[in-house]
Design a protein around this motif. Structure first.
Motif, PDB file in Angstrom:
ATOM      1  N   THR A  25       0.828  -1.202   0.000  1.00  0.00           N
ATOM      2  CA  THR A  25       0.000   0.000   0.000  1.00  0.00           C
ATOM      3  C   THR A  25       0.866   1.257   0.000  1.00  0.00           C
ATOM      4  O   THR A  25       0.597   2.216  -0.732  1.00  0.00           O
ATOM      5  N   ILE A  26       1.912   1.263   0.804  1.00  0.00           N
ATOM      6  CA  ILE A  26       2.839   2.396   0.824  1.00  0.00           C
ATOM      7  C   ILE A  26       3.511   2.555  -0.534  1.00  0.00           C
ATOM      8  O   ILE A  26       3.672   3.669  -1.050  1.00  0.00           O
ATOM      9  N   ASP A  27       3.899   1.447  -1.131  1.00  0.00           N
ATOM     10  CA  ASP A  27       4.535   1.490  -2.462  1.00  0.00           C
ATOM     11  C   ASP A  27       3.619   2.147  -3.488  1.00  0.00           C
ATOM     12  O   ASP A  27       4.074   2.948  -4.321  1.00  0.00           O
ATOM     13  N   TYR A  28       2.331   1.832  -3.451  1.00  0.00           N
ATOM     14  CA  TYR A  28       1.393   2.424  -4.410  1.00  0.00           C
ATOM     15  C   TYR A  28       1.309   3.940  -4.223  1.00  0.00           C
ATOM     16  O   TYR A  28       1.199   4.692  -5.201  1.00  0.00           O
ATOM     17  N   VAL A  29       1.346   4.410  -2.991  1.00  0.00           N
ATOM     18  CA  VAL A  29       1.332   5.856  -2.746  1.00  0.00           C
ATOM     19  C   VAL A  29       2.614   6.487  -3.267  1.00  0.00           C
ATOM     20  O   VAL A  29       2.599   7.559  -3.898  1.00  0.00           O
ATOM     21  N   GLN A  49       3.451  -7.353  12.693  1.00  0.00           N
ATOM     22  CA  GLN A  49       4.643  -6.569  12.376  1.00  0.00           C
ATOM     23  C   GLN A  49       4.330  -5.306  11.558  1.00  0.00           C
ATOM     24  O   GLN A  49       5.236  -4.725  10.950  1.00  0.00           O
ATOM     25  N   SER A  50       3.094  -4.870  11.560  1.00  0.00           N
ATOM     26  CA  SER A  50       2.723  -3.684  10.787  1.00  0.00           C
ATOM     27  C   SER A  50       3.588  -2.480  11.140  1.00  0.00           C
ATOM     28  O   SER A  50       4.089  -1.760  10.258  1.00  0.00           O
ATOM     29  N   ARG A  51       3.769  -2.236  12.427  1.00  0.00           N
ATOM     30  CA  ARG A  51       4.515  -1.047  12.851  1.00  0.00           C
ATOM     31  C   ARG A  51       5.966  -1.121  12.400  1.00  0.00           C
ATOM     32  O   ARG A  51       6.530  -0.120  11.942  1.00  0.00           O
ATOM     33  N   ALA A  52       6.564  -2.275  12.483  1.00  0.00           N
ATOM     34  CA  ALA A  52       7.958  -2.427  12.058  1.00  0.00           C
ATOM     35  C   ALA A  52       8.107  -2.173  10.561  1.00  0.00           C
ATOM     36  O   ALA A  52       9.070  -1.540  10.117  1.00  0.00           O
ATOM     37  N   VAL A  53       7.147  -2.649   9.779  1.00  0.00           N
ATOM     38  CA  VAL A  53       7.185  -2.414   8.330  1.00  0.00           C
ATOM     39  C   VAL A  53       7.089  -0.923   8.041  1.00  0.00           C
ATOM     40  O   VAL A  53       7.837  -0.373   7.218  1.00  0.00           O
ATOM     41  N   ILE A  54       6.174  -0.240   8.719  1.00  0.00           N
ATOM     42  CA  ILE A  54       5.997   1.200   8.508  1.00  0.00           C
ATOM     43  C   ILE A  54       7.247   1.967   8.922  1.00  0.00           C
ATOM     44  O   ILE A  54       7.685   2.899   8.229  1.00  0.00           O
ATOM     45  N   GLU A  55       7.821   1.606  10.044  1.00  0.00           N
ATOM     46  CA  GLU A  55       9.034   2.288  10.515  1.00  0.00           C
ATOM     47  C   GLU A  55      10.161   2.176   9.498  1.00  0.00           C
ATOM     48  O   GLU A  55      10.891   3.142   9.243  1.00  0.00           O
ATOM     49  N   GLN A  56      10.309   1.013   8.906  1.00  0.00           N
ATOM     50  CA  GLN A  56      11.337   0.815   7.878  1.00  0.00           C
ATOM     51  C   GLN A  56      11.072   1.709   6.671  1.00  0.00           C
ATOM     52  O   GLN A  56      11.993   2.341   6.132  1.00  0.00           O
ATOM     53  N   LYS A  57       9.822   1.786   6.233  1.00  0.00           N
ATOM     54  CA  LYS A  57       9.461   2.635   5.101  1.00  0.00           C
ATOM     55  C   LYS A  57       9.670   4.115   5.424  1.00  0.00           C
ATOM     56  O   LYS A  57      10.117   4.900   4.577  1.00  0.00           O
ATOM     57  N   ARG A  59      11.811   5.447   7.442  1.00  0.00           N
ATOM     58  CA  ARG A  59      13.240   5.814   7.466  1.00  0.00           C
ATOM     59  C   ARG A  59      13.750   6.152   6.072  1.00  0.00           C
ATOM     60  O   ARG A  59      14.683   6.957   5.914  1.00  0.00           O
ATOM     61  N   ALA A  60      13.150   5.558   5.056  1.00  0.00           N
ATOM     62  CA  ALA A  60      13.619   5.766   3.685  1.00  0.00           C
ATOM     63  C   ALA A  60      12.894   6.901   2.969  1.00  0.00           C
ATOM     64  O   ALA A  60      13.336   7.337   1.899  1.00  0.00           O
ATOM     65  N   ASP A  61      11.789   7.385   3.525  1.00  0.00           N
ATOM     66  CA  ASP A  61      10.997   8.440   2.866  1.00  0.00           C
ATOM     67  C   ASP A  61      10.373   9.299   3.950  1.00  0.00           C
ATOM     68  O   ASP A  61       9.477   8.850   4.668  1.00  0.00           O
TER      69      ASP A  61
END
Length: 254
Positions: A25-29, A49-57, A59-61
């Motif tokens: 979903t983040i990738d599509y945005v 692990q939703s929060r961990a995935v979001i935190e990683q994203k 950090r990059a954007d």
């Protein structure tokens, strides 16, 4: 309340145990052709692990922002927290498993400015659990009033864009009831006039097998309660609107 930035689109995503889809979903945005956006992902106390995935994203954007709720309060409270934290002139909602095609924001923003509108929405396509379109596209009217919307709940949350310079946040915030999004669109239309539809398919509504076989009686009960408790319509008026609602709901799904 944050200072508002003209032209910025604040995209609000309530997140609860969405590990399976949230990175996609983040990738599509991030693939949107209109790039002046912020993505507010409101984690509603996920246990995966939703929060961990979001935190990683994030950090990059720097446009990706994680907001953590203190307690699990449901989608309405999560969206309202996002509205409170939003810095953009425009608000869009996106569910954690839905899909935006690359021109979604650009097309919608061009249209809301052209129409000088406060509230716009667009068509969408049903998709399977993998995100593949099923060929069933929901078309939307060019214009819809409050009275028309009572009989036609065609406005899908992940297609909406709202101009906060025209519609105040207190009217965008959602009540903590069932079908809170529909109740919000009705309130906006009732107080601020017609909404405007874009009959283009730039959103996919992902449905799992469970969703496809969901309890239709639950949907009927929810819409009936909105008519009677939220809008305070008479029994006769509620039944009249529900007949049209049911007919159009069936057409959208066959």
């Amino acid at each position: 309340m944050m200072d508002r930035r003209a032209g910025l689109v604040s995209i609000i995503v309530p997140v609860y145990n969405a590990e399976r889809f949230i990175a996609e979903t983040i990738d599509y945005v991030q693939k949107q052709t209109y790039e002046a956006w912020e993505l507010l992902l409101v984690d509603d106390c996920s246990t995966d692990q939703s929060r961990a995935v979001i935190e990683q994203k994030a950090r990059a954007d720097e446009r990706v922002r994680l907001i953590v709720q203190e307690g699990n309060g449901g989608a309405a409270k999560a969206r309202n927290r996002g509205i409170w934290e939003a810095r953009g002139q425009y608000i869009c909602f996106l569910d954690a498993d839905d899909i935006w095609l690359p021109d979604k924001l650009k097309v919608e923003l061009d249209y809301i400015r052209k129409m000088q509108a406060g509230f716009v929405f667009m068509g969408y396509e049903f998709a399977d659990a993998s995100g593949e379109g099923l060929g069933k596209v929901v078309h939307v009217p060019a214009r819809i009033t409050y009275r028309q919307a009572l009989k036609n709940t065609t406005i899908f949350t992940s297609t909406v864009m709202i101009d906060r310079d025209r519609i105040p946040d207190e009217d965008i915030c959602m009540p903590c009831i069932e079908s809170e999004d529909t109740a919000t669109w009705w309130r906006i239309l009732k107080k601020h006039g017609a909404g405007y539809g874009i009959d283009e398919n730039l959103v996919r509504y992902r449905r799992s097998a469970d969703t496809l076989s969901s309890n239709k009686l639950t949907a009927v009960r929810r819409i009936w309660n909105l008519y009677r408790r939220q809008e305070r319509l008479s029994v006769m008026r509620s039944a009249y609107c529900m007949c049209f609602w049911a007919f159009r709901a069936v057409l959208r799904r066959i």
